[in-house]
Design a protein around this motif. Sequence first.
Motif, PDB file in Angstrom:
ATOM      1  N   PRO A 225     -17.817   5.838  -7.359  1.00 42.08           N
ATOM      2  CA  PRO A 225     -16.740   5.121  -8.050  1.00 42.08           C
ATOM      3  C   PRO A 225     -15.723   6.058  -8.703  1.00 42.08           C
ATOM      4  N   TYR A 226     -16.164   7.223  -9.134  1.00 45.42           N
ATOM      5  CA  TYR A 226     -15.255   8.151  -9.812  1.00 45.42           C
ATOM      6  C   TYR A 226     -14.855   9.290  -8.866  1.00 45.42           C
ATOM      7  N   SER A 227     -14.339   8.900  -7.715  1.00 47.21           N
ATOM      8  CA  SER A 227     -13.868   9.873  -6.730  1.00 47.21           C
ATOM      9  C   SER A 227     -12.427   9.545  -6.375  1.00 47.21           C
ATOM     10  N   ILE A 228     -11.797  10.456  -5.646  1.00 46.65           N
ATOM     11  CA  ILE A 228     -10.402  10.240  -5.248  1.00 46.65           C
ATOM     12  C   ILE A 228     -10.121  11.048  -3.978  1.00 46.65           C
ATOM     13  N   VAL A 251      -6.939  10.301 -13.770  1.00 47.95           N
ATOM     14  CA  VAL A 251      -6.083   9.222 -13.282  1.00 47.95           C
ATOM     15  C   VAL A 251      -5.675   8.356 -14.466  1.00 47.95           C
ATOM     16  N   GLY A 252      -4.357   8.272 -14.669  1.00 50.52           N
ATOM     17  CA  GLY A 252      -3.841   7.414 -15.726  1.00 50.52           C
ATOM     18  C   GLY A 252      -4.308   7.769 -17.115  1.00 50.52           C
ATOM     19  N   ARG A 253      -4.655   9.033 -17.336  1.00 48.09           N
ATOM     20  CA  ARG A 253      -5.121   9.523 -18.643  1.00 48.09           C
ATOM     21  C   ARG A 253      -6.345   8.757 -19.132  1.00 48.09           C
ATOM     22  N   LYS A 254      -7.073   8.128 -18.183  1.00 48.27           N
ATOM     23  CA  LYS A 254      -8.191   7.267 -18.572  1.00 48.27           C
ATOM     24  C   LYS A 254      -9.493   7.657 -17.899  1.00 48.27           C
ATOM     25  N   TYR A 255      -9.431   7.970 -16.592  1.00 48.72           N
ATOM     26  CA  TYR A 255     -10.646   8.246 -15.832  1.00 48.72           C
ATOM     27  C   TYR A 255     -10.613   9.655 -15.249  1.00 48.72           C
ATOM     28  N   ASP A 256     -11.708  10.370 -15.449  1.00 50.32           N
ATOM     29  CA  ASP A 256     -11.879  11.668 -14.786  1.00 50.32           C
ATOM     30  C   ASP A 256     -12.525  11.415 -13.423  1.00 50.32           C
ATOM     31  N   VAL A 257     -11.872  11.895 -12.375  1.00 50.74           N
ATOM     32  CA  VAL A 257     -12.381  11.670 -11.017  1.00 50.74           C
ATOM     33  C   VAL A 257     -12.479  13.003 -10.286  1.00 50.74           C
ATOM     34  N   LYS A 258     -13.313  13.012  -9.251  1.00 50.22           N
ATOM     35  CA  LYS A 258     -13.526  14.230  -8.461  1.00 50.22           C
ATOM     36  C   LYS A 258     -12.885  14.048  -7.082  1.00 50.22           C
ATOM     37  N   TYR A 268       6.186   8.417   8.666  1.00 49.29           N
ATOM     38  CA  TYR A 268       7.067   7.425   8.059  1.00 49.29           C
ATOM     39  C   TYR A 268       6.978   6.072   8.749  1.00 49.29           C
ATOM     40  N   ASN A 269       6.606   6.055  10.030  1.00 49.84           N
ATOM     41  CA  ASN A 269       6.575   4.776  10.735  1.00 49.84           C
ATOM     42  C   ASN A 269       5.177   4.160  10.722  1.00 49.84           C
ATOM     43  N   THR A 270       4.578   4.126   9.526  1.00 50.04           N
ATOM     44  CA  THR A 270       3.325   3.411   9.322  1.00 50.04           C
ATOM     45  C   THR A 270       3.474   2.540   8.079  1.00 50.04           C
ATOM     46  N   SER A 271       2.687   1.485   8.015  1.00 42.42           N
ATOM     47  CA  SER A 271       2.746   0.572   6.865  1.00 42.42           C
ATOM     48  C   SER A 271       2.218   1.230   5.597  1.00 42.42           C
ATOM     49  N   PHE A 272       1.389   2.267   5.738  1.00 40.25           N
ATOM     50  CA  PHE A 272       0.811   2.951   4.576  1.00 40.25           C
ATOM     51  C   PHE A 272       1.486   4.302   4.317  1.00 40.25           C
ATOM     52  N   ARG A 273       2.741   4.444   4.764  1.00 39.34           N
ATOM     53  CA  ARG A 273       3.402   5.742   4.705  1.00 39.34           C
ATOM     54  C   ARG A 273       3.529   6.284   3.285  1.00 39.34           C
ATOM     55  N   ASN A 274       3.616   5.401   2.283  1.00 42.62           N
ATOM     56  CA  ASN A 274       3.807   5.862   0.903  1.00 42.62           C
ATOM     57  C   ASN A 274       2.504   6.059   0.146  1.00 42.62           C
ATOM     58  N   VAL A 275       1.382   5.767   0.799  1.00 40.90           N
ATOM     59  CA  VAL A 275       0.089   5.919   0.128  1.00 40.90           C
ATOM     60  C   VAL A 275      -0.290   7.395   0.104  1.00 40.90           C
ATOM     61  N   LYS A 276      -0.200   7.978  -1.073  1.00 41.04           N
ATOM     62  CA  LYS A 276      -0.504   9.402  -1.242  1.00 41.04           C
ATOM     63  C   LYS A 276      -1.851   9.636  -1.927  1.00 41.04           C
ATOM     64  N   VAL A 277      -2.399   8.551  -2.457  1.00 45.80           N
ATOM     65  CA  VAL A 277      -3.663   8.666  -3.204  1.00 45.80           C
ATOM     66  C   VAL A 277      -4.530   7.459  -2.845  1.00 45.80           C
ATOM     67  N   ILE A 278      -5.816   7.690  -2.578  1.00 46.15           N
ATOM     68  CA  ILE A 278      -6.751   6.595  -2.301  1.00 46.15           C
ATOM     69  C   ILE A 278      -7.932   6.711  -3.257  1.00 46.15           C
ATOM     70  N   MET A 279      -8.219   5.594  -3.933  1.00 43.32           N
ATOM     71  CA  MET A 279      -9.311   5.557  -4.901  1.00 43.32           C
ATOM     72  C   MET A 279     -10.286   4.444  -4.534  1.00 43.32           C
ATOM     73  N   PRO A 280     -11.503   4.478  -5.046  1.00 46.26           N
ATOM     74  CA  PRO A 280     -12.523   3.482  -4.678  1.00 46.26           C
ATOM     75  C   PRO A 280     -12.223   2.112  -5.276  1.00 46.26           C
ATOM     76  N   TRP A 281     -12.495   1.077  -4.498  1.00 47.37           N
ATOM     77  CA  TRP A 281     -12.346  -0.304  -4.976  1.00 47.37           C
ATOM     78  C   TRP A 281     -13.256  -0.556  -6.179  1.00 47.37           C
ATOM     79  N   SER A 282     -14.388   0.088  -6.187  1.00 50.94           N
ATOM     80  CA  SER A 282     -15.320  -0.085  -7.309  1.00 50.94           C
ATOM     81  C   SER A 282     -14.702   0.408  -8.621  1.00 50.94           C
TER      82      SER A 282
END
Length: 875
Positions: A225-228, A251-258, A268-282
């Motif tokens: 859960p605390y990964s990135i 992340v957000g001055r709230k959670y320490d993640v690894k 650029y020609n993908t729907s997720f082109r601006n996604v630069k960070v992925i974090m767990p749904w949990s």
Amino acid sequence: MSAQVPTPPRWARWLLIRLHPEDTLEEVEGDLEELYAYWYRRGERRATFRYLLGVLSVLPPLVRRRKRKEDYYQPPSNLHPTMIRNYFKIAYRNLIKQKGYSFINIFGLGTAMAVAMLIGLWVYDELSFNQYHSNYDRIAQVMQHATFNGKVESQVANPALMGPEIREKYGSNFKYVVQASWPGSYVLSMGDNHVTKEGIYFEPDGPAMLGLRMLEGTYAGLKDPYSIMLSESVARSLFGEMDVVGKSLKVGRKYDVKVTGVYEDLPYNTSFRNVKVIMPWSLWLIDNPWAKTMTNPWGSNFSQTFVQVADKVAMNEASKRIKNVKLDNVGKEEAKYKWVVFLHPMSNWELYNEFKNGVNTGGQIKYVWMFGIIGVFVLILACINFMNLATARSEKRAKEVGIRKAVGSVRSQLVNQFFAESYLVVFLAFLVSVLLVLLLLPPFNEVADKKIEFLWENPLFWFICLLFIAITGLLAGSYPAFYLSSFQPLSVLKGTFRVGKWAAIPRKALVVVQFTVSIVLIIGTIIVYQQIQHAKNRPIGYNRSGLINMGVEKEIKDHYEAFRAELKSVGAIEEMAASNSPLTGIWNTNGGFDWEGKDPGLAVDFPNSNVTYEWGKTIGWKVKEGRDFSRDFATDSSAFIINEAMKQFLGFKNPVGKILKWEGEPYTIIGVVSDIMAESPFYPVRPSLYHINSDNLQNLTLRLNPAKSPSQSVVQIEQIWRKYVPNVPFHYQFVDQQYGSKFASEERIGKLSAYFAVLAILISSLGIFGMASFVAEQRTKEIGIRKVLGASVLNLWQLLTKDFALLVLFSCVIATPIAYYYLNDWLQGYDYRVTISWWVFVVSAIGALLITLLTVSFQSIRAALMNPVKSLRSE
């Protein structure tokens, strides 16, 4: 044949058979008798014999031996290397000799090919959208149809339970089922280094489903859960280097993640082109505990669900199997919405993303077709120029054809010669087009909102280019090749060849086609511009001048009143308010409303905005009935202000004071305001409500002090912001800019249409210019005689421009119904649309006529001013 004319000798008959192997014996006999009689009667028998013997001397193989007709010497193969080299050598000499004609053809065709290539690259980019993801054809987004307010609406938002339910009950149909948040901006901190990047929360299978190209780490990185997971660019901006797996950040001055993985930046020609960070749904669930404690979890749609269909399962079959997944889990009241769950394939996200009344009505695909057709037509316009100018010069080239045939050229060789000229022009034009594309690609990308690159290393691209050259050369050279090579040498050499009054008809028809296409593009550009302006001039229900929008941080929420008071005290703002949705968007809708006279079977869902008391004063909305929210009335915490669309929907003649129940709780309507344009300006405003609530406030709207410059006010706001939120980058947007982005798609289409219309007119004008030059040259002596007989410059100008003007007017007559039909069909896609006016067609016709007259007038006036003495003594 007359008695005094002797029978032609056998060797003369034999020679003509050699010169015209394609003719029948009867045709040869007739030509020979006519030619022999003509020269014999003129008493030039000796001269004729000398001429024929001279011709015979250049064909030594023919005099070595006598054979039957079919055994005589045959010319070298048309595809012999020497012949091919000669074809192109002669073609090159012709181009050099006719520099003006060559420039018009090469530049016009090069421009058209550049336009076609740019459009081709744009179409390729659109058609290959999301293909970066290796399994894009099996990935889909879970969507829902629901009946709201009497209409079927389609939405991408799902309950958080959607993913687990599909995984549990229909798991065999899917390889991956992934629940996800909406993309948002997140502050990442590494020591004193703070950056704001767009990110998303995914369940652990998300990276594997998207087929991200991992540079460090593995797809399994989101199980903690605390990964990135970071994109390569973010990893370098935060750490200054790679090899960052295992390092920590906040992340957000709230959670320490690894950091558990680094992936390649998405194109650029993908729907997720601006996604630069992925974090767990949990981690999202930890940060939003309310998602697990909702009383009606299936009734709240606030997340996204993505799936990858199993290898042996068809997409449509999987979609049918899950259609009742929500309906099976909701109560009686929620079932009134008639929920239907379905899959929207990733391959359709870009091109087929529009739904109307529950039916997919297309989307960007209509522009792919439109620009593809424009590219083809622009290329055809340039080919028409080539054909027109080649056939217009037919009288000059007739002698060349006649002599070539007289010295032994067969028709196939002449056809090859003209095709050689065509392909040489096309090849040179292709080089020009590549140069133009390289120059135009950066501004084209800016206009089209793309990051298209020239496909230097793509074999398919070069194969298409070669095919492109082959087809264009064939298209541009076919008419001249077969038309010019058909001239009979007998009539040409006798001086009796005339192209005839019907010869100009194909040229005129092609000019009409050119200008029909150009005028349709002009009309289309005007209508698109009108539609955009029509929507821009639509009342928006508030005063957006001097408004800025900002996100709300926790420290601002905790000190909202102090922050507002300090901003006002320094004179940076006039007023400030907060809401759960931005002024230019709707992030929240609700059902569960009831009122007097409501149909019990009607399921409703309305935009319902949480706002603070000063909302109306800040945005400057217009109160039509009743009053605005006020801190002086404690009862306003259980009151609604509705818009005019809501008043009409409820059917209340005097809504102020009426009770509107929400989830059983009574709310009093205290005011009616003008419809606020929060969504698309091309569609009707939805019935909406506003109520006082300090929960879930996510946006600040500030009205700047008009007595100060905006830049000065923004500096003061930032200084006070940093007092409360020192470690979060200050970010804001003018509401004007946010509202303007609603027109981005239509403005891009409008600009591209305008550019293509200008280029089409330019190419057509080049052709007209070349034709006018030829006509003026052809009628030089006629113009000289008319001047001697007293014709004025105006008379001569009218003489030379009349035909072209009539052709353009005829093009207008053809273009008008075509443009009306297609543009009216395009406008039907907008509920709020402009009416096509008659003057648009008149203005387009006048514009095309003026352009034509200006183009032709240069050559016409130049020819009219020529000294008649020079033109009459030309021979």
